[in-house]
Design a protein around this motif. Structure first.
Motif, mmCIF file in Angstrom:
data_model
loop_
_atom_site.group_PDB
_atom_site.id
_atom_site.type_symbol
_atom_site.label_atom_id
_atom_site.label_comp_id
_atom_site.label_asym_id
_atom_site.label_seq_id
_atom_site.Cartn_x
_atom_site.Cartn_y
_atom_site.Cartn_z
ATOM 1 N N PRO A 163 -9.669 -10.993 21.558
ATOM 2 C CA PRO A 163 -9.931 -10.815 22.990
ATOM 3 C C PRO A 163 -9.837 -9.340 23.368
ATOM 4 C CG PRO A 163 -8.360 -12.596 22.622
ATOM 5 C CD PRO A 163 -8.509 -11.884 21.317
ATOM 6 N N ALA A 164 -10.446 -8.983 24.468
ATOM 7 C CA ALA A 164 -10.417 -7.602 24.935
ATOM 8 C C ALA A 164 -8.981 -7.125 25.109
ATOM 9 C CB ALA A 164 -11.175 -7.491 26.262
ATOM 10 N N GLY A 165 -8.724 -5.913 24.618
ATOM 11 C CA GLY A 165 -7.396 -5.336 24.733
ATOM 12 C C GLY A 165 -6.432 -5.759 23.642
ATOM 13 N N MET A 166 -6.911 -6.583 22.704
ATOM 14 C CA MET A 166 -6.063 -7.071 21.614
ATOM 15 C C MET A 166 -6.584 -6.559 20.269
ATOM 16 S SD MET A 166 -3.641 -9.112 22.883
ATOM 17 C CE MET A 166 -3.300 -9.912 24.452
ATOM 18 N N THR A 167 -5.694 -6.431 19.305
ATOM 19 C CA THR A 167 -6.064 -6.076 17.937
ATOM 20 C C THR A 167 -5.601 -7.193 17.013
ATOM 21 O OG1 THR A 167 -5.839 -3.705 18.354
ATOM 22 C CG2 THR A 167 -5.784 -4.413 16.063
ATOM 23 N N PHE A 168 -6.556 -7.797 16.308
ATOM 24 C CA PHE A 168 -6.212 -8.881 15.395
ATOM 25 C C PHE A 168 -5.748 -8.304 14.058
ATOM 26 C CE2 PHE A 168 -7.811 -12.093 12.187
ATOM 27 C CZ PHE A 168 -6.714 -12.930 12.336
ATOM 28 N N ILE A 169 -4.613 -8.774 13.578
ATOM 29 C CA ILE A 169 -4.040 -8.273 12.329
ATOM 30 C C ILE A 169 -3.846 -9.414 11.349
ATOM 31 C CG2 ILE A 169 -2.042 -7.146 11.266
ATOM 32 C CD1 ILE A 169 -1.574 -5.747 13.969
ATOM 33 N N SER A 170 -4.440 -9.269 10.180
ATOM 34 C CA SER A 170 -4.233 -10.216 9.086
ATOM 35 C C SER A 170 -4.258 -9.394 7.806
ATOM 36 C CB SER A 170 -5.325 -11.292 9.062
ATOM 37 O OG SER A 170 -5.103 -12.201 7.989
ATOM 38 N N ARG A 171 -3.095 -9.192 7.192
ATOM 39 C CA ARG A 171 -3.015 -8.326 6.023
ATOM 40 C C ARG A 171 -2.005 -8.865 5.023
ATOM 41 N NH1 ARG A 171 -2.434 -1.790 6.476
ATOM 42 N NH2 ARG A 171 -4.388 -2.155 7.600
ATOM 43 N N SER A 172 -2.433 -8.956 3.769
ATOM 44 C CA SER A 172 -1.548 -9.373 2.684
ATOM 45 C C SER A 172 -1.074 -8.142 1.925
ATOM 46 C CB SER A 172 -2.283 -10.327 1.731
ATOM 47 O OG SER A 172 -2.653 -11.514 2.398
ATOM 48 N N ASN A 173 0.199 -8.124 1.551
ATOM 49 C CA ASN A 173 0.800 -6.978 0.885
ATOM 50 C C ASN A 173 1.527 -7.431 -0.384
ATOM 51 O OD1 ASN A 173 0.342 -5.148 3.331
ATOM 52 N ND2 ASN A 173 1.617 -6.765 4.199
ATOM 53 N N PRO A 174 0.838 -7.461 -1.529
ATOM 54 C CA PRO A 174 1.486 -7.908 -2.769
ATOM 55 C C PRO A 174 2.674 -7.026 -3.143
ATOM 56 C CG PRO A 174 -0.899 -7.875 -3.015
ATOM 57 C CD PRO A 174 -0.590 -7.177 -1.727
ATOM 58 N N VAL A 175 3.751 -7.665 -3.581
ATOM 59 C CA VAL A 175 4.916 -6.924 -4.046
ATOM 60 C C VAL A 175 5.174 -7.156 -5.532
ATOM 61 C CG1 VAL A 175 6.026 -6.883 -1.798
ATOM 62 C CG2 VAL A 175 6.473 -8.787 -3.334
ATOM 63 N N GLY A 176 4.443 -8.064 -6.149
ATOM 64 C CA GLY A 176 4.624 -8.295 -7.576
ATOM 65 C C GLY A 176 3.683 -9.368 -8.103
ATOM 66 N N THR A 177 3.400 -9.307 -9.397
ATOM 67 C CA THR A 177 2.561 -10.304 -10.058
ATOM 68 C C THR A 177 3.263 -10.808 -11.309
ATOM 69 O OG1 THR A 177 1.403 -8.616 -11.358
ATOM 70 C CG2 THR A 177 0.416 -9.245 -9.244
ATOM 71 N N LYS A 178 2.872 -12.003 -11.761
ATOM 72 C CA LYS A 178 3.470 -12.605 -12.948
ATOM 73 C C LYS A 178 2.423 -13.423 -13.686
ATOM 74 C CE LYS A 178 6.004 -16.258 -12.476
ATOM 75 N NZ LYS A 178 7.123 -17.193 -12.167
ATOM 76 N N VAL A 179 2.308 -13.198 -14.989
ATOM 77 C CA VAL A 179 1.402 -13.998 -15.807
ATOM 78 C C VAL A 179 2.054 -15.336 -16.120
ATOM 79 C CG1 VAL A 179 0.230 -14.164 -18.023
ATOM 80 C CG2 VAL A 179 0.264 -11.994 -16.807
ATOM 81 N N VAL A 180 1.414 -16.413 -15.726
ATOM 82 C CA VAL A 180 1.906 -17.756 -16.030
ATOM 83 C C VAL A 180 1.352 -18.220 -17.370
ATOM 84 C CG1 VAL A 180 2.017 -20.146 -15.235
ATOM 85 C CG2 VAL A 180 2.079 -18.278 -13.568
ATOM 86 N N LYS A 181 0.048 -18.003 -17.561
ATOM 87 C CA LYS A 181 -0.617 -18.339 -18.823
ATOM 88 C C LYS A 181 -1.733 -17.324 -19.069
ATOM 89 C CE LYS A 181 -1.818 -22.449 -17.609
ATOM 90 N NZ LYS A 181 -2.434 -23.800 -17.621
ATOM 91 N N PHE A 182 -2.007 -17.050 -20.341
ATOM 92 C CA PHE A 182 -3.107 -16.162 -20.680
ATOM 93 C C PHE A 182 -3.666 -16.559 -22.036
ATOM 94 C CE2 PHE A 182 -5.582 -12.412 -20.085
ATOM 95 C CZ PHE A 182 -5.840 -11.930 -21.351
ATOM 96 N N SER A 183 -4.983 -16.750 -22.100
ATOM 97 C CA SER A 183 -5.594 -17.158 -23.363
ATOM 98 C C SER A 183 -6.742 -16.256 -23.781
ATOM 99 C CB SER A 183 -6.105 -18.602 -23.249
ATOM 100 O OG SER A 183 -7.156 -18.685 -22.292
ATOM 101 N N GLY A 184 -6.956 -15.171 -23.076
ATOM 102 C CA GLY A 184 -8.046 -14.258 -23.405
ATOM 103 C C GLY A 184 -9.223 -14.406 -22.470
ATOM 104 N N GLU A 185 -9.737 -15.634 -22.346
ATOM 105 C CA GLU A 185 -10.880 -15.887 -21.461
ATOM 106 C C GLU A 185 -10.466 -16.532 -20.150
ATOM 107 O OE1 GLU A 185 -13.945 -14.678 -22.360
ATOM 108 O OE2 GLU A 185 -12.684 -13.870 -23.964
ATOM 109 N N THR A 186 -9.260 -17.039 -20.106
ATOM 110 C CA THR A 186 -8.735 -17.619 -18.871
ATOM 111 C C THR A 186 -7.308 -17.102 -18.655
ATOM 112 O OG1 THR A 186 -7.860 -19.586 -19.989
ATOM 113 C CG2 THR A 186 -10.120 -19.712 -19.096
#
Length: 290
Positions: free
Chosen positions: A187-210
């Motif tokens: 709406p007029a006069g408003m700023t919409f904010i939607s932002r993701s901020n990753p703080v870490g990643t973890k491999v659960v499984k890895f097979s080379g192609e997936t």
């Protein structure tokens, strides 16, 4: 995408070594006084004393710098050896903030980074950057949403996913409930904010192609502006992305989301609406590299 920066906290294994640069602190420097003596250059006693002190200070600073750099390099060498020996998913998961040395991507597919490395580090980088794209305010605008979906998802699932997302993000009841206009704009006069901020990643499984990669991130969401009924708030989630190596890049085939882990909030006063709106306009996002 801790950003530690990995995206990009501390090392949860055995603790990080002391900061080598702490040797530059004033508490570790000493001052030595030399007795005034008669100089042999004809300028009297005071000038040689000043020169001696100046030379001593310069030498002392140089020694401290060399020691600090040597100490930092020793610490860096240890981290590198951990990284090089941590090609497995377990090692990467145990040291989420350790640098890997893998070069960050330089390509773009629209606004979304592309050209990730064909290894665990590349899969983690892709998952972090894809979580940012899928959590952005652009997802609420039809044209940008289609570009993001086509850039992030595997071709075999992109069309079906596009239809599902269109139904969610274009729903009048949904948009009204979060304070947006029916076309997804603020709406007029408003700023919409939607932002993701990753703080870490973890491999659960890895097979080379997936690969299966979890991304822990905080999310900012709401409308910044005077009188907003949906002020910007913070929440925490973990997305687990199922990825496949397709046409030279990692693509999402599916993902799940769960709440948390959620840290305890600190006793900080919320910023005024205008300050929050200005921050989103002035501070850009990152391209996350593992």
């Amino acid at each position: 995408m801790s950003l530690g920066d990995d995206g990009y906290g501390g090392d949860p294994r055995s603790g990080r070594p002391d900061d080598g640069y702490s040797t530059l602190g004033g508490t570790r420097q000493t001052r030595t006084r030399f007795a005034d003596g008669t100089g042999g250059d004809g300028y009297g006693s005071r000038r040689p004393a000043r020169s001696s002190r100046s030379l001593t200070m310069v030498v002392g600073v140089v020694v401290l710098l060399v020691a600090a750099i040597a100490f930092a390099n020793m610490g860096g060498g240890s981290g590198d050896s951990d990284s090089s020996g941590g090609s497995g998913g377990g090692k990467a998961g145990a040291a989420p903030t350790a640098a890997t040395g893998t070069k960050p991507v330089t390509g773009k597919n629209g606004k979304v980074p592309s050209g990730f490395a064909h290894n665990e580090q590349g899969a983690q980088s892709a998952a972090a950057n894809y979580s940012v794209a899928l959590g952005s305010a652009d997802m609420f605008e039809a044209t940008h949403r289609r570009q993001i979906v086509n850039a992030v998802y595997a071709p075999a699932v992109a069309t079906a996913r596009q239809d599902d997302l269109d139904k969610v993000y274009s729903g009048e009841a949904f948009l009204t409930s979060i304070g947006l206009n029916t076309d997804g704009t603020a709406p007029a006069g408003m700023t919409f904010i939607s932002r993701s901020n990753p703080v870490g990643t973890k491999v659960v499984k890895f097979s080379g192609e997936t690969a299966s990669v979890s991304v822990w991130y905080s999310a900012l969401f709401g409308l910044a502006g005077e009188g907003s009924k949906n002020p910007v708030s913070e929440s925490w989630f973990t997305n687990t992305f199922e990825l496949a190596w397709i046409d030279g890049d990692w693509k999402v085939t599916d993902f799940t989301q769960k709440d948390g882990p959620v840290p305890v909030g600190r006793d900080q006063a919320a910023s005024p609406a205008q300050e929050m709106a200005d921050a989103v306009e002035q501070f850009g996002g990152f391209t996350y590299a593992r």
